[in-house]
Write an enzyme that holds these catalytic residues in place. Sequence first.
Site, short mmCIF file in Angstrom:
data_model
loop_
_atom_site.label_atom_id
_atom_site.label_comp_id
_atom_site.label_asym_id
_atom_site.label_seq_id
_atom_site.Cartn_x
_atom_site.Cartn_y
_atom_site.Cartn_z
N LEU A 151 8.49 -40.02 -10.64
CA LEU A 151 8.40 -39.81 -12.19
C LEU A 151 8.32 -41.17 -13.01
O LEU A 151 7.69 -41.67 -13.69
CB LEU A 151 9.41 -38.96 -12.47
CG LEU A 151 9.43 -38.71 -14.20
CD1 LEU A 151 7.98 -37.78 -14.59
CD2 LEU A 151 10.79 -37.82 -14.59
N ASP B 290 18.98 -53.17 -8.59
CA ASP B 290 19.77 -51.83 -8.39
C ASP B 290 20.52 -51.62 -9.78
O ASP B 290 21.03 -52.57 -10.28
CB ASP B 290 20.52 -52.02 -7.18
CG ASP B 290 21.42 -50.67 -6.92
OD1 ASP B 290 21.49 -49.86 -7.87
OD2 ASP B 290 21.70 -50.34 -5.87
N TYR C 7 25.31 -33.74 -10.30
CA TYR C 7 24.12 -34.30 -10.77
C TYR C 7 23.71 -33.52 -12.38
O TYR C 7 23.40 -34.12 -13.29
CB TYR C 7 23.03 -33.84 -9.81
CG TYR C 7 21.62 -34.18 -10.51
CD1 TYR C 7 21.12 -35.27 -10.37
CD2 TYR C 7 20.89 -32.97 -11.08
CE1 TYR C 7 19.45 -35.36 -10.92
CE2 TYR C 7 19.72 -33.12 -11.56
CZ TYR C 7 18.83 -34.39 -11.49
OH TYR C 7 17.62 -34.61 -12.05
N LYS D 52 23.60 -35.30 -16.14
CA LYS D 52 22.65 -35.32 -17.13
C LYS D 52 22.88 -34.81 -18.32
O LYS D 52 22.40 -35.15 -19.23
CB LYS D 52 21.32 -34.28 -16.37
CG LYS D 52 20.66 -34.85 -15.18
CD LYS D 52 19.94 -36.21 -15.54
CE LYS D 52 19.24 -36.78 -14.18
NZ LYS D 52 18.87 -38.14 -14.54
N ILE E 18 10.23 -30.78 -11.11
CA ILE E 18 9.09 -31.38 -11.03
C ILE E 18 8.68 -31.91 -9.41
O ILE E 18 9.74 -32.03 -8.45
CB ILE E 18 9.08 -33.00 -11.62
CG1 ILE E 18 9.60 -32.64 -12.90
CG2 ILE E 18 7.61 -33.82 -11.50
CD1 ILE E 18 9.90 -34.11 -13.57
N THR F 263 8.66 -34.22 -7.10
CA THR F 263 8.93 -35.64 -6.95
C THR F 263 9.55 -35.63 -5.47
O THR F 263 9.80 -34.84 -4.70
CB THR F 263 10.06 -36.06 -7.64
OG1 THR F 263 11.23 -35.18 -7.64
CG2 THR F 263 9.69 -36.11 -9.38
#
Length: 307
Positions: free
Chosen positions: A62, A110, A205, A209, A244, A246
């Site tokens: 992405l 990074d 995760y 977000k 998506i 990915t």
Amino acid sequence: MASKQSANTESRGHTAPVPPEPHENPTVGIAPSREENIGQKRLADFDLEGRVFIVTGGARGLGLSLAEALVETGGKVYCLDREERPDEDWNEAARRAERCGGSLHYCQQDVQDTEGLDKTIEAIADKHQQLDGVIAAAGVQQICPAMKYTHEDITRIMDINYTGVMMTASAAARQMFKYKCHGSMCFIASMSGQVANKGLISPVYNSSKAAVIQLARNLAMEWSPIRKDGTGGIRVNCISPGHILTPMVLKNFEEVPGLREKWEAANMMGRLAETTEFKGAALFLLSNASSFMTGSNLIIDGGHTSW
């Protein structure tokens, strides 16, 4: 608690900072002028010629697709990623960039290395004497039951998905203030910041977000006004994609049999997204086309969260 915090602030001899008042520091001058003959140039609001951008997580997937969107309209784009070298698709994207009038560059960096990140972003801004925007797309995921997460697991995910975004935005903002660039930032959040993912156990995760969405609102409040010295005028928004195709998601399908079919059936379009389907949204948010948009979260999920 409030009184104790206030006492601590006073004891250090500092005055607590407050965000600028928008009505006293209006963000003027970034909207397209009526004097500009838009009709003489097709899609002039989206033109990024001469502007400089940074995209984290830009080695592949992405992040790379979003970087291409900026390059294709004339932007000079620097892709930052922790990989020693980018994906093969990146090399092809760089070749196409030359035909579009933009340029694509790769820097191994990074986002967890905050000192190195700050130096890399400063070097890019100093080279061009400007920095016009950022897309923060670096992120990781870990499928794990909540009771089995370790402190190290949580720290690593949050360090990349949340702290990495914060440090990228802060480093970029310092340079944008330095060169008085009124630009835009786009954080790649996720619909998972608002709903739990069916069939996938990824509480950290998802939480990271949600934190990114809230971070964008707060930075928009702080940086959108233009100060008397000309600094500020930085719009901050999020894109919250649905599922998506990915490399990270394809790995999820290997780990969880039947997950792809479950996700395809969970949205109104009956399929998963391609990375290229978010290019237009990124271009919109990083260009003058969205000049009155800040502190917002653009959900693009095939209708997943609408039913």
